[in-house]
Write an enzyme that holds these catalytic residues in place. Structure first.
Site, PDB file in Angstrom:
ATOM      1  N   PHE A   1     -41.697  30.909 -50.996  1.00 56.21           N
ATOM      2  CA  PHE A   1     -41.658  32.222 -50.338  1.00 56.21           C
ATOM      3  C   PHE A   1     -40.946  32.206 -48.995  1.00 56.21           C
ATOM      4  CE2 PHE A   1     -45.230  30.510 -47.917  1.00 56.21           C
ATOM      5  CZ  PHE A   1     -45.032  31.098 -46.669  1.00 56.21           C
TER       6      PHE A   1
ATOM      7  N   GLU B   1     -42.963  34.759 -56.343  1.00 58.26           N
ATOM      8  CA  GLU B   1     -43.553  36.052 -56.727  1.00 58.26           C
ATOM      9  C   GLU B   1     -43.993  36.826 -55.487  1.00 58.26           C
ATOM     10  OE1 GLU B   1     -44.617  33.035 -57.153  1.00 58.26           O
ATOM     11  OE2 GLU B   1     -46.782  32.844 -57.436  1.00 58.26           O
TER      12      GLU B   1
ATOM     13  N   SER C   1     -44.486  23.560 -52.368  1.00 57.50           N
ATOM     14  CA  SER C   1     -45.577  22.685 -51.920  1.00 57.50           C
ATOM     15  C   SER C   1     -45.658  21.406 -52.764  1.00 57.50           C
ATOM     16  CB  SER C   1     -46.905  23.436 -52.035  1.00 57.50           C
ATOM     17  OG  SER C   1     -47.160  23.702 -53.405  1.00 57.50           O
TER      18      SER C   1
ATOM     19  N   CYS D   1     -40.186  24.645 -43.592  1.00 55.48           N
ATOM     20  CA  CYS D   1     -40.518  23.271 -43.977  1.00 55.48           C
ATOM     21  C   CYS D   1     -40.064  22.298 -42.894  1.00 55.48           C
ATOM     22  CB  CYS D   1     -39.875  22.909 -45.292  1.00 55.48           C
ATOM     23  SG  CYS D   1     -38.100  22.990 -45.184  1.00 55.48           S
TER      24      CYS D   1
ATOM     25  N   GLU E   1     -50.679  19.887 -44.040  1.00 51.50           N
ATOM     26  CA  GLU E   1     -49.604  20.785 -43.595  1.00 51.50           C
ATOM     27  C   GLU E   1     -50.245  22.145 -43.297  1.00 51.50           C
ATOM     28  OE1 GLU E   1     -46.768  22.038 -46.601  1.00 51.50           O
ATOM     29  OE2 GLU E   1     -45.182  22.156 -45.107  1.00 51.50           O
TER      30      GLU E   1
HETATM   31  P1  NAD Z   1     -45.665  26.978 -53.571  1.00 48.70           P
HETATM   32  O1  NAD Z   1     -45.612  25.592 -54.085  1.00 48.70           O
HETATM   33  O2  NAD Z   1     -46.956  27.676 -53.507  1.00 48.70           O
HETATM   34  O3  NAD Z   1     -44.706  27.899 -54.472  1.00 48.70           O
HETATM   35  C1  NAD Z   1     -43.382  27.486 -54.790  1.00 48.70           C
HETATM   36  C2  NAD Z   1     -43.063  27.920 -56.204  1.00 48.70           C
HETATM   37  O4  NAD Z   1     -43.909  27.231 -57.121  1.00 48.70           O
HETATM   38  C3  NAD Z   1     -43.283  29.409 -56.430  1.00 48.70           C
HETATM   39  O5  NAD Z   1     -42.191  29.923 -57.172  1.00 48.70           O
HETATM   40  C4  NAD Z   1     -44.587  29.477 -57.199  1.00 48.70           C
HETATM   41  O6  NAD Z   1     -44.606  30.530 -58.131  1.00 48.70           O
HETATM   42  C5  NAD Z   1     -44.649  28.144 -57.909  1.00 48.70           C
HETATM   43  N1  NAD Z   1     -46.027  27.636 -58.011  1.00 48.70           N
HETATM   44  C6  NAD Z   1     -47.000  27.710 -57.078  1.00 48.70           C
HETATM   45  N2  NAD Z   1     -48.111  27.095 -57.505  1.00 48.70           N
HETATM   46  C7  NAD Z   1     -47.844  26.622 -58.731  1.00 48.70           C
HETATM   47  C8  NAD Z   1     -48.601  25.877 -59.686  1.00 48.70           C
HETATM   48  N3  NAD Z   1     -49.862  25.523 -59.451  1.00 48.70           N
HETATM   49  N4  NAD Z   1     -48.004  25.538 -60.843  1.00 48.70           N
HETATM   50  C9  NAD Z   1     -46.729  25.881 -61.080  1.00 48.70           C
HETATM   51  N5  NAD Z   1     -45.975  26.584 -60.212  1.00 48.70           N
HETATM   52  C10 NAD Z   1     -46.510  26.949 -59.048  1.00 48.70           C
HETATM   53  O7  NAD Z   1     -44.946  26.953 -52.151  1.00 48.70           O
HETATM   54  P2  NAD Z   1     -44.805  28.157 -51.124  1.00 48.70           P
HETATM   55  O8  NAD Z   1     -46.133  28.422 -50.510  1.00 48.70           O
HETATM   56  O9  NAD Z   1     -44.060  29.275 -51.737  1.00 48.70           O
HETATM   57  O10 NAD Z   1     -43.842  27.509 -50.031  1.00 48.70           O
HETATM   58  C11 NAD Z   1     -44.312  26.755 -48.947  1.00 48.70           C
HETATM   59  C12 NAD Z   1     -44.203  25.276 -49.201  1.00 48.70           C
HETATM   60  O11 NAD Z   1     -42.852  24.951 -49.510  1.00 48.70           O
HETATM   61  C13 NAD Z   1     -44.549  24.424 -47.996  1.00 48.70           C
HETATM   62  O12 NAD Z   1     -45.271  23.311 -48.429  1.00 48.70           O
HETATM   63  C14 NAD Z   1     -43.197  24.006 -47.440  1.00 48.70           C
HETATM   64  O13 NAD Z   1     -43.198  22.813 -46.691  1.00 48.70           O
HETATM   65  C15 NAD Z   1     -42.415  23.855 -48.705  1.00 48.70           C
HETATM   66  N6  NAD Z   1     -40.988  23.961 -48.470  1.00 48.70           N
HETATM   67  C16 NAD Z   1     -40.264  22.814 -48.495  1.00 48.70           C
HETATM   68  C17 NAD Z   1     -38.901  22.858 -48.245  1.00 48.70           C
HETATM   69  C18 NAD Z   1     -38.084  21.605 -48.238  1.00 48.70           C
HETATM   70  O14 NAD Z   1     -36.861  21.692 -48.322  1.00 48.70           O
HETATM   71  N7  NAD Z   1     -38.711  20.432 -48.149  1.00 48.70           N
HETATM   72  C19 NAD Z   1     -38.277  24.086 -47.974  1.00 48.70           C
HETATM   73  C20 NAD Z   1     -39.062  25.249 -47.982  1.00 48.70           C
HETATM   74  C21 NAD Z   1     -40.423  25.164 -48.230  1.00 48.70           C
END
Ligand code: NAD
Length: 520
Positions: A171, A198, A248, A303, A403
């Site tokens: 997101f 989403e 994540s 991130c 985090e």
């Molecule tokens: P998230 O993992 O909750 O969601 C990311 C994607 O995974 C979404 O499209 C979501 O629909 C899907 N998802 C979520 N939970 C899931 C599950 N249990 N099973 C399958 N799919 C699932 O992450 P977020 O909250 O949207 O983003 C924040 C996180 O992203 C932080 O941890 C941040 O550090 C990380 N991030 C990392 C980078 C990088 O380049 N290292 C860049 C941006 C964000």
């Protein structure tokens, strides 16, 4: 449905304030270059984080819709692969121009759905746009190699696309992260399925419209929606050859393991805990400004946010100066003039952040600046957390091991640079680390000894531009970092090698016998 379904805004009309949308429109799928209404029975309500007003409903795309998107991408692949690289490059040039033209509109969608300020949202778009701009020059990187390996015999190498590939996005960067995939996946000849977060798919939907306008044929870029169910479909669908995931650790480690077990290439950038070591000999004013901006910008939801300070020696007293700078930041709706940071993404996220602050207090750390309970007058219903500084933190505390992903700066005190390096290296994440010092020798040592993948020397958020690659390591990237995003490694991720060895005899063969041994 809440109203009619269409693309989220039009080129000429887009939101410029947090006013309640009178008849919110449902988000559509984008399949075969068409915005198609979903027949979903499950919908995810998307709220403006500054007001919690309904903005749109995002479908959990149905099985038929998910399959239709894969069919569309599979059908488009042979023609797109057969389109010359130079023709694909022309489309990318147009795409780049259109992103610039729609820059403000993309930023407005991000502010409305994600919450960050308009100025910061423009940065989100720009960082993605730069990937597309750099991808236009991929023609040089795509050249193969050739060697005459024996008399009349040569071997040539080519890079070919993989087929249908997919991107699963987080997101926090609704434009930049889809743009880590769209340009490189498509210019190298793949067709792509994007599953935006989403929680804020609006920017990706605008990018889809721009892809169509730029001349991408139907099926080259498709967008499907949903949460874990859509992700599982992507992981298990045999036609999808590669997955790009950013998000994540919880989701990413699962996607990496199951996607790899299914024989797919997976690149997965994960969570972080980015440290800065602050040395007494640094340019103090520069360091304090850089730290306040990098810790609290985007409400800490980057991130590469600078979430952890390691204050060396006498700099432990500087937390009070940082608190002064943090107090001066304006926390407000992202469309408001002068806002420095907006709300966090959801009420659940706000609660999680507040609980982590409380855990620090309970474990004996000092809440030097407490952003809990803050509300801008105009937006009492938003997900607000003001800048928070936690001092005297110890490495075992939950606020350090987890985090936080909010506007919270965690500060540890150590006596020497040796202790700072040891502390940072003991942390399991390895996205970024920065040092503030005037000493070239100390900076050089830090650069060599720190295990994080992206090092800043007097630079708080050292994210490499797209001519390099995003190089987090340790727990911040799955699979040991073999597949990094954008730059040359990004091109390598989206292509596979083919070698062709050919023999064109300059003389007719004289022997009448077939050779059964390997030539030596
Ligand atoms: P998230 O993992 O909750 O969601 C990311 C994607 O995974 C979404 O499209 C979501 O629909 C899907 N998802 C979520 N939970 C899931 C599950 N249990 N099973 C399958 N799919 C699932 O992450 P977020 O909250 O949207 O983003 C924040 C996180 O992203 C932080 O941890 C941040 O550090 C990380 N991030 C990392 C980078 C990088 O380049 N290292 C860049 C941006 C964000």
């Amino acid at each position: 449905p809440a109203g009619t379904s269409t693309a989220p805004s039009t080129a000429s009309s887009y939101p410029t304030s947090h006013e309640q949308i009178q008849s919110p429109k449902d988000t559509t799928n984008f399949i075969d270059n068409q915005f198609v209404e979903s027949k979903a029975t499950q919908w995810i309500d998307l709220h403006d984080p500054a007001t919690n007003n309904l903005v749109t409903r995002v479908p959990q795309s149905t099985d038929e819709e998910l399959k239709a998107a894969v069919e569309s991408a599979s059908k488009a692949f042979p023609g797109w692969k057969g389109t010359s690289l130079l023709a694909r490059q022309q489309i990318m040039f147009k795409f780049v121009g259109l992103i610039r033209e729609h820059w403000d509109r993309l930023a407005a969608s991000i502010t409305l759905e994600q919450g960050k300020t308009v100025a910061d949202a423009k940065g989100d778009v720009l960082r993605g746009l730069q990937v597309a701009e750099t991808a236009c020059g991929i023609t040089t990187q795509m050249t193969g190699e050739v060697l005459e390996v024996a008399k009349d015999m040569e071997t040539r190498s080519y890079r070919e696309p993989l087929g249908v590939v997919a991107a699963i996005c987080p997101f926090n960067f609704p434009a930049m992260i889809p743009l880590w995939s769209i340009p490189i996946a498509t210019i190298t000849g793949n067709t792509l399925l994007i599953k935006p977060s989403e929680r804020d798919p609006g920017a990706a939907m605008i990018l889809a419209e721009l892809c169509e306008k730029a001349g991408f044929p139907p099926g080259v870029v498709n967008i499907i929606h949903g949460s874990a169910k859509t992700v599982d479909f992507i992981i298990d669908e045999p036609a999808i050859k590669a997955i790009s995931f950013v998000g994540s650790n919880k989701a990413g480690e699962y996607i990496y393991a199951r996607g790899s077990a299914n024989g797919k290439r997976v690149q997965a950038n994960l969570g972080a805990k980015n440290h800065a070591a602050v040395l007494p000999d640094c340019n103090k004013n520069h360091a304090l400004n850089a730290i306040a901006g990098a810790a609290f910008g985007a409400a800490g939801q980057r991130c590469m946010a600078l979430s952890t300070l390691v204050l060396v020696g006498e700099t432990k007293e500087w937390v009070h100066d940082i608190a002064e700078r943090a107090k001066a930041l304006s926390v407000n709706g992202g469309f408001e003039k002068g806002a420095d940071l907006g709300p966090v993404i959801s009420p659940q996220s706000k609660k999680r952040i507040e609980d982590l602050i409380q855990s620090a207090q309970d474990e004996g750390a000092e809440i030097l600046l407490d952003g809990r309970g803050y509300k801008p007058e105009k937006y009492p219903n938003g997900n607000w957390v003001g800048p928070t500084i936690i001092a005297n933190v110890k490495p075992h505390m939950k606020c350090y091991t987890e985090e936080i992903f909010g506007p919270v700066l965690v500060c540890l005190n150590v006596p020497t640079i040796d202790d700072a390096i040891a502390t940072i290296n003991a942390n399991e994440y390895g996205n970024g680390a920065a040092i503030f010092t005037r000493s070239g020798a100390t900076a050089g040592r830090f650069q060599r000894e720190i295990e994080a993948g992206q090092i800043g020397i007097n630079v708080p958020i050292p994210v490499p531009l797209p001519m390099f690659s995003f190089t987090g390591n340790k727990k911040s990237i799955a699979g040991g970092g073999a597949n990094t995003f954008y730059g040359k490694p990004g091109m390598l991720f989206y292509t596979q090698q083919k070698t062709v060895t050919s023999l064109w005899r300059s003389e007719d063969a004289t022997s009448q016998r077939g050779e059964t041994v390997m030539p030596t």
